[in-house]
Design an enzyme around this catalytic site. Structure first.
Site, short mmCIF file in Angstrom:
data_model
loop_
_atom_site.label_atom_id
_atom_site.label_comp_id
_atom_site.label_asym_id
_atom_site.label_seq_id
_atom_site.Cartn_x
_atom_site.Cartn_y
_atom_site.Cartn_z
N ARG A 256 -1.53 7.32 1.46
CA ARG A 256 -0.94 6.06 1.02
C ARG A 256 -1.89 5.41 0.01
O ARG A 256 -2.90 4.83 0.38
CB ARG A 256 -0.70 5.14 2.23
CG ARG A 256 -0.37 3.71 1.83
CD ARG A 256 0.05 2.86 3.00
NE ARG A 256 -0.89 2.82 4.10
CZ ARG A 256 -2.00 2.08 4.16
NH1 ARG A 256 -2.37 1.35 3.13
NH2 ARG A 256 -2.76 2.08 5.25
N HIS A 260 -0.59 -0.92 3.13
CA HIS A 260 0.38 -0.61 4.19
C HIS A 260 1.69 -1.35 3.93
O HIS A 260 2.77 -0.76 3.96
CB HIS A 260 -0.19 -1.01 5.55
CG HIS A 260 0.78 -0.87 6.67
ND1 HIS A 260 1.23 0.36 7.12
CD2 HIS A 260 1.41 -1.80 7.43
CE1 HIS A 260 2.08 0.19 8.11
NE2 HIS A 260 2.22 -1.11 8.32
N TYR A 269 -10.72 -1.91 4.47
CA TYR A 269 -11.01 -0.84 5.42
C TYR A 269 -11.17 0.54 4.80
O TYR A 269 -11.45 1.50 5.51
CB TYR A 269 -9.92 -0.80 6.51
CG TYR A 269 -8.49 -0.70 5.99
CD1 TYR A 269 -7.95 0.52 5.62
CD2 TYR A 269 -7.69 -1.82 5.91
CE1 TYR A 269 -6.65 0.61 5.15
CE2 TYR A 269 -6.38 -1.74 5.46
CZ TYR A 269 -5.87 -0.52 5.07
OH TYR A 269 -4.57 -0.44 4.61
#
Length: 366
Positions: A256, A260, A269
């Protein structure tokens, strides 16, 4: 017999060179230059739709959007392996699957704008609307496949989900039921490496495809950024399901490249170096390099594809901005199949509440 592969099937390398896999290459021997160009066109259009919807959300026209950038090959390769009567259950990121199944771009944002409870009628496209609750669609797909088997329908049912869904109990129940009843479900896991901010390695110490072996079903791991390999693997799984072989599990290794959802900040992160590494495996670049190596692409074709993608994006934007605001009273429609006194009371209470703000608000609620 359960056969699980712990290495990803690959037919196109990141630099565009072909891989001669004796097991899977024959499954796509019919795919010539014209079909490869079609796949490239699909992926460019899907990415353009995605960037347009993301822009709309940033402009305040959508409440939320789940970008698919980086996962185009997983979705296009698998969706193009399906027959029209195969039934598809999606999660919330399968905009490219929806495109391949014939969903109008103008309908893709209805749910995300908050103007409707669903985006499109699933019946003509044999594809469900986005499932926001993680993993529930696995049970829905299994139930549908069990019903299709009882009806004698020679179809496959495909359910899409991410790596995060494999940690949900609903999906485990779906895997159990599908094996127990021999339901023809293809479980298609897009392992994009992150369940929001949780990396796959935290969720599972082994490849996700190996989990399927524990349930007693065949599984394969595929390079999810290789559209040709995904097509081959999905064709095999679909044939297995249609022929009465029961469920099949596919783990497509992809990434990805965006957030998200548009409410997420992936920089919190993951590192820029991680993203740069996966950009070298970009599925669009990979297929374009193959077409360039084999002399099957030129600027005229690329201009044509860009124009088609822009046209699809314009349709998505127009469809979004032209969506009318729903009558607030429709909130109480279709709660039950037949009239229910409690719903009637709630509708009346809501109407009185709107009336308390004055005539204009009351009229809007009618």
């Amino acid at each position: 017999m359960v056969v699980s592969t712990t290495y990803p099937v690959q037919l196109i390398q990141p630099d565009g060179r072909r891989v001669l896999d004796p097991e899977y290459a024959p499954l796509v021997a019919d795919i010539g230059p014209d079909r490869l160009r079609e796949f490239y066109r699909d992926m460019v259009v899907a990415r353009r739709l995605d960037t347009e919807a993301t822009a709309l959300q940033r402009q305040g026209e959508l409440g939320l959007w789940a970008p698919l950038i980086g996962q185009e090959a997983s979705q296009i390769g698998s969706a193009r392996a399906l027959a029209p009567d195969d039934y598809v259950f999606i999660s919330y990121r399968e905009h490219a699957v929806a495109w391949c199944r014939g969903v109008d771009p103008a309908d893709m944002t209805r749910l995300w704008r908050g103007n409707a409870l669903a985006g499109w009628d699933p019946r003509p496209v044999a594809t469900t609307n986005p499932a926001i609750v993680v993993g529930t669609q696995g049970l829905h797909a299994t139930g549908y496949a069990m019903g299709a088997k009882l009806d004698g329908a020679e179809i496959a049912t495909v359910v899409y989900f991410g790596d995060g869904a494999t940690s949900q109990g609903d999906l485990s129940e779906a895997l159990v039921f599908s094996v127990s009843w021999g339901a023809g479900v293809v479980f298609f896991c897009q392992n994009n490496q992150w369940a929001i901010s949780v990396p796959t390695r935290v969720q599972s110490p082994v490849p996700l495809a190996l989990r399927a072996a524990g349930f007693g079903m065949p599984a394969v791991q595929v390079d999810g950024n290789d559209v040709l390999a995904v097509l081959a693997v999905t064709r095999r799984a679909i044939r297995h399901a249609r022929d009465g072989g029961g469920p099949f599990f596919i783990e497509a290794l992809t990434y990805r490249m965006g957030p998200h959802t548009t409410s997420d900040d992936p920089a919190r992160y993951r590192t820029p170096a991680d993203l740069e590494e996966w950009k070298l495996r970009d599925p669009l670049d990979r297929l374009r390099r193959l077409l360039e190596r084999e002399g099957r692409i030129d600027e005229s074709f690329l201009d044509e594809v860009r124009a088609e993608a822009d046209e699809a994006a314009a349709r998505l934007r127009r469809g979004t901005l032209e969506l009318p605001d729903p009558d607030p009273a429709t909130l109480f429609d279709h709660v039950y199949a037949t009239a229910h006194p409690l719903v009637g009371e709630e509708r009346a209470d809501h109407s009185r509440y709107l009336a308390s703000f004055g005539p204009a608000t009351e009229e809007a609620g009618r």
